[in-house]
Design a protein around this motif. Sequence first.
Motif, PDB file in Angstrom:
ATOM      1  N   ALA A   1       3.408  32.354 -26.641  1.00 26.25           N
ATOM      2  CA  ALA A   1       3.289  30.897 -26.663  1.00 26.25           C
ATOM      3  C   ALA A   1       4.637  30.234 -26.413  1.00 26.25           C
ATOM      4  CB  ALA A   1       2.702  30.442 -27.999  1.00 26.25           C
ATOM      5  N   MET A   2       5.705  30.758 -27.035  1.00 25.22           N
ATOM      6  CA  MET A   2       7.024  30.142 -26.830  1.00 25.22           C
ATOM      7  C   MET A   2       7.495  30.348 -25.404  1.00 25.22           C
ATOM      8  SD  MET A   2       9.249  30.436 -30.332  1.00 25.22           S
ATOM      9  CE  MET A   2       8.955  32.125 -30.800  1.00 25.22           C
ATOM     10  N   GLN A   3       7.195  31.529 -24.832  1.00 26.87           N
ATOM     11  CA  GLN A   3       7.589  31.774 -23.440  1.00 26.87           C
ATOM     12  C   GLN A   3       6.858  30.820 -22.504  1.00 26.87           C
ATOM     13  OE1 GLN A   3       6.830  35.952 -22.764  1.00 26.87           O
ATOM     14  NE2 GLN A   3       8.980  36.469 -23.050  1.00 26.87           N
ATOM     15  N   ARG A   4       5.599  30.574 -22.794  1.00 29.01           N
ATOM     16  CA  ARG A   4       4.786  29.777 -21.885  1.00 29.01           C
ATOM     17  C   ARG A   4       5.010  28.273 -22.088  1.00 29.01           C
ATOM     18  NH1 ARG A   4       0.314  31.890 -23.275  1.00 29.01           N
ATOM     19  NH2 ARG A   4      -0.493  30.126 -24.453  1.00 29.01           N
ATOM     20  N   ARG A   5       5.112  27.847 -23.364  1.00 27.76           N
ATOM     21  CA  ARG A   5       5.142  26.410 -23.639  1.00 27.76           C
ATOM     22  C   ARG A   5       6.515  25.904 -24.040  1.00 27.76           C
ATOM     23  NH1 ARG A   5      -0.299  25.191 -26.509  1.00 27.76           N
ATOM     24  NH2 ARG A   5       1.010  23.876 -27.808  1.00 27.76           N
ATOM     25  N   GLY A   6       7.423  26.830 -24.346  1.00 27.61           N
ATOM     26  CA  GLY A   6       8.746  26.405 -24.801  1.00 27.61           C
ATOM     27  C   GLY A   6       8.685  25.810 -26.191  1.00 27.61           C
ATOM     28  N   VAL A   7       9.781  25.175 -26.630  1.00 25.96           N
ATOM     29  CA  VAL A   7       9.820  24.535 -27.941  1.00 25.96           C
ATOM     30  C   VAL A   7      10.152  23.062 -27.722  1.00 25.96           C
ATOM     31  CG1 VAL A   7      10.420  26.580 -29.260  1.00 25.96           C
ATOM     32  CG2 VAL A   7      12.260  25.235 -28.192  1.00 25.96           C
TER      33      VAL A   7
ATOM     34  N   LEU B   1       3.023  29.143 -36.489  1.00 27.06           N
ATOM     35  CA  LEU B   1       4.414  29.027 -36.047  1.00 27.06           C
ATOM     36  C   LEU B   1       4.745  27.561 -35.827  1.00 27.06           C
ATOM     37  CD1 LEU B   1       7.056  30.398 -34.808  1.00 27.06           C
ATOM     38  CD2 LEU B   1       5.913  30.089 -32.599  1.00 27.06           C
ATOM     39  N   CYS B   2       5.909  27.172 -36.328  1.00 31.46           N
ATOM     40  CA  CYS B   2       6.393  25.812 -36.083  1.00 31.46           C
ATOM     41  C   CYS B   2       7.876  25.907 -35.750  1.00 31.46           C
ATOM     42  CB  CYS B   2       6.164  24.952 -37.331  1.00 31.46           C
ATOM     43  SG  CYS B   2       6.964  23.353 -37.256  1.00 31.46           S
ATOM     44  N   VAL B   3       8.276  25.485 -34.575  1.00 24.09           N
ATOM     45  CA  VAL B   3       9.683  25.510 -34.184  1.00 24.09           C
ATOM     46  C   VAL B   3      10.065  24.115 -33.679  1.00 24.09           C
ATOM     47  CG1 VAL B   3      11.432  26.524 -32.649  1.00 24.09           C
ATOM     48  CG2 VAL B   3       9.579  27.966 -33.549  1.00 24.09           C
ATOM     49  N   ASP B   4      11.140  23.597 -34.227  1.00 22.34           N
ATOM     50  CA  ASP B   4      11.622  22.275 -33.799  1.00 22.34           C
ATOM     51  C   ASP B   4      13.063  22.135 -34.273  1.00 22.34           C
ATOM     52  OD1 ASP B   4      11.719  19.701 -32.778  1.00 22.34           O
ATOM     53  OD2 ASP B   4       9.800  19.114 -33.687  1.00 22.34           O
ATOM     54  N   ARG B   5      13.670  21.014 -34.005  1.00 20.13           N
ATOM     55  CA  ARG B   5      15.018  20.783 -34.529  1.00 20.13           C
ATOM     56  C   ARG B   5      14.892  20.449 -36.024  1.00 20.13           C
ATOM     57  NH1 ARG B   5      15.198  18.266 -29.515  1.00 20.13           N
ATOM     58  NH2 ARG B   5      16.762  19.137 -28.075  1.00 20.13           N
TER      59      ARG B   5
ATOM     60  N   THR C   1      15.233  35.901 -28.027  1.00 19.36           N
ATOM     61  CA  THR C   1      14.430  36.690 -27.091  1.00 19.36           C
ATOM     62  C   THR C   1      13.620  35.806 -26.145  1.00 19.36           C
ATOM     63  OG1 THR C   1      14.225  38.452 -28.709  1.00 19.36           O
ATOM     64  CG2 THR C   1      12.610  38.456 -26.944  1.00 19.36           C
ATOM     65  N   VAL C   2      13.153  34.654 -26.647  1.00 19.39           N
ATOM     66  CA  VAL C   2      12.356  33.782 -25.785  1.00 19.39           C
ATOM     67  C   VAL C   2      13.206  32.636 -25.209  1.00 19.39           C
ATOM     68  CG1 VAL C   2      10.144  34.320 -26.857  1.00 19.39           C
ATOM     69  CG2 VAL C   2      11.548  32.482 -27.816  1.00 19.39           C
ATOM     70  N   GLY C   3      14.527  32.814 -25.297  1.00 22.17           N
ATOM     71  CA  GLY C   3      15.426  31.853 -24.650  1.00 22.17           C
ATOM     72  C   GLY C   3      15.604  30.546 -25.413  1.00 22.17           C
ATOM     73  N   VAL C   4      15.394  30.585 -26.720  1.00 22.48           N
ATOM     74  CA  VAL C   4      15.589  29.370 -27.526  1.00 22.48           C
ATOM     75  C   VAL C   4      16.894  29.535 -28.300  1.00 22.48           C
ATOM     76  CG1 VAL C   4      14.670  27.999 -29.447  1.00 22.48           C
ATOM     77  CG2 VAL C   4      13.110  28.921 -27.709  1.00 22.48           C
TER      78      VAL C   4
ATOM     79  N   TYR D   1      17.631  25.026 -32.572  1.00 19.33           N
ATOM     80  CA  TYR D   1      16.257  25.002 -33.089  1.00 19.33           C
ATOM     81  C   TYR D   1      16.106  25.976 -34.255  1.00 19.33           C
ATOM     82  CZ  TYR D   1      14.589  22.359 -29.052  1.00 19.33           C
ATOM     83  OH  TYR D   1      14.372  21.382 -28.123  1.00 19.33           O
ATOM     84  N   SER D   2      15.198  25.632 -35.134  1.00 15.64           N
ATOM     85  CA  SER D   2      14.818  26.575 -36.197  1.00 15.64           C
ATOM     86  C   SER D   2      13.314  26.440 -36.390  1.00 15.64           C
ATOM     87  CB  SER D   2      15.561  26.249 -37.495  1.00 15.64           C
ATOM     88  OG  SER D   2      15.290  24.896 -37.861  1.00 15.64           O
ATOM     89  N   GLY D   3      12.752  27.398 -37.109  1.00 11.84           N
ATOM     90  CA  GLY D   3      11.296  27.319 -37.274  1.00 11.84           C
ATOM     91  C   GLY D   3      10.823  28.217 -38.396  1.00 11.84           C
ATOM     92  N   PHE D   4       9.572  28.029 -38.757  1.00 15.90           N
ATOM     93  CA  PHE D   4       8.992  28.924 -39.751  1.00 15.90           C
ATOM     94  C   PHE D   4       7.722  29.556 -39.178  1.00 15.90           C
ATOM     95  CE2 PHE D   4       7.047  24.764 -40.870  1.00 15.90           C
ATOM     96  CZ  PHE D   4       5.701  25.104 -40.831  1.00 15.90           C
ATOM     97  N   ALA D   5       7.355  30.680 -39.772  1.00 18.59           N
ATOM     98  CA  ALA D   5       6.137  31.380 -39.368  1.00 18.59           C
ATOM     99  C   ALA D   5       5.462  31.905 -40.622  1.00 18.59           C
ATOM    100  CB  ALA D   5       6.469  32.534 -38.423  1.00 18.59           C
ATOM    101  N   PHE D   6       4.144  32.042 -40.543  1.00 18.86           N
ATOM    102  CA  PHE D   6       3.420  32.616 -41.676  1.00 18.86           C
ATOM    103  C   PHE D   6       2.191  33.344 -41.140  1.00 18.86           C
ATOM    104  CE2 PHE D   6       1.899  28.362 -40.904  1.00 18.86           C
ATOM    105  CZ  PHE D   6       0.522  28.515 -40.868  1.00 18.86           C
ATOM    106  N   GLY D   7       1.671  34.241 -41.944  1.00 17.97           N
ATOM    107  CA  GLY D   7       0.470  34.962 -41.528  1.00 17.97           C
ATOM    108  C   GLY D   7      -0.325  35.377 -42.742  1.00 17.97           C
TER     109      GLY D   7
END
Length: 368
Positions: A206-212, A242-246, A323-326, A331-337
């Motif tokens: 998703a990050m590769q395709r849509r960016g942040v 996943l949420c990545v933003d400034r 890895t995805v060029g961010v 930028y920073s972000g959080f993830a959960f599962g």
Amino acid sequence: MTDSAKDQNPTQQVEAASKAFEQEFERFVRFTGDANDLAGMTLEQAVAEERELTELRTRHLGKKSALASTKKLIGRVPAEERASFGQLVQTSEAAVISSVEAAAQALKQFIEAQRTASESIDVTLPGRRPRTGHRHPITLLRERIEDIFVSLGYAIEDGREIETDFYNFTALNIPDNHPARGTQDTFYTTDGFALRSQTSTVQIHAMQRRGVPIRMIAPGRVFRRDTPDPTHNPMFFQVEGLCVDRGITMAHLKGTVGEFLRRMFGPDTVTRFRPSYFPFTEPSAEFDLSCFKCKGAGCRICKNSGWIELGGSGMVHPNVLRTVGVDPQEYSGFAFGLGIDRMVALMYNLDDIRLLFENDVRFLEQFE
Ligand SMILES: [Zn+2]
């Protein structure tokens, strides 16, 4: 032909063949008369009789039958007797044919009548309503989760279930020597592709395709080499967020997970974070919710602890962003599962998670 048959003259041989037939046919004679003689018979018995009658027909009228061989004797009959001998053979054969036909006809009619009776439909009966299907409990829960996150501004992402080493491990900062990469933990195709062991792979795509900036959840099937038991299955459902933003911080993570669980389990639900470790997040935390059944007092569902362990989370590791060029400086972000199957098992108090995949309709129908 027997030796005694050779001693007989042609006429005697025809008579002997007729007699042999009559003896064998005796038991079928009852079928040639009144149809009521069949009344006590079952369909299975009639079918068996019909088969035996067919065998009898072959024995007495077939190419190798005694009657058929008498036709070859016509040359041995004196010329003046030939006409009457021919007549005798013909009448004898006709008698055999008509006896067999009569019995066969009666049996055939009886069998057809029995079958029609057993297959007949009473058109005056009310129709049988077709069973309507409904969604699987896992689908129902997945849709509830999706609704909550869509209302929080998250997109739903779908991903592939077969992955390359890069997406399943490397991009998620899982080191080369990590045990998860081993064949004891992960399924591999013969071409060396992995069946994804977590939905985190979708973050990378998703990050590769849509960016942040990006906000997304990815519900889906994952695979691990577990022996099935009441709490494990080699295939199960996860949802990844996943949420990545400034300027995204751990406070955003706690707020989002807390809000999700309150909408899911009720407004008085309390969330707890415990420090943990995952390769793709730093810092990492596991999160628990206060037991929705006993509200923290202790019960069977929460194993008397008052808390239910639900999932893993953390701040996205800088290596994953790189890895995805961010740029992790910007930028920073959080993830959960969390596991959807496990959540279904908790909410419906299932003793055995395997019930969800045995597809026993009697079980599944309880979750409409
Ligand atoms: Zn409890």
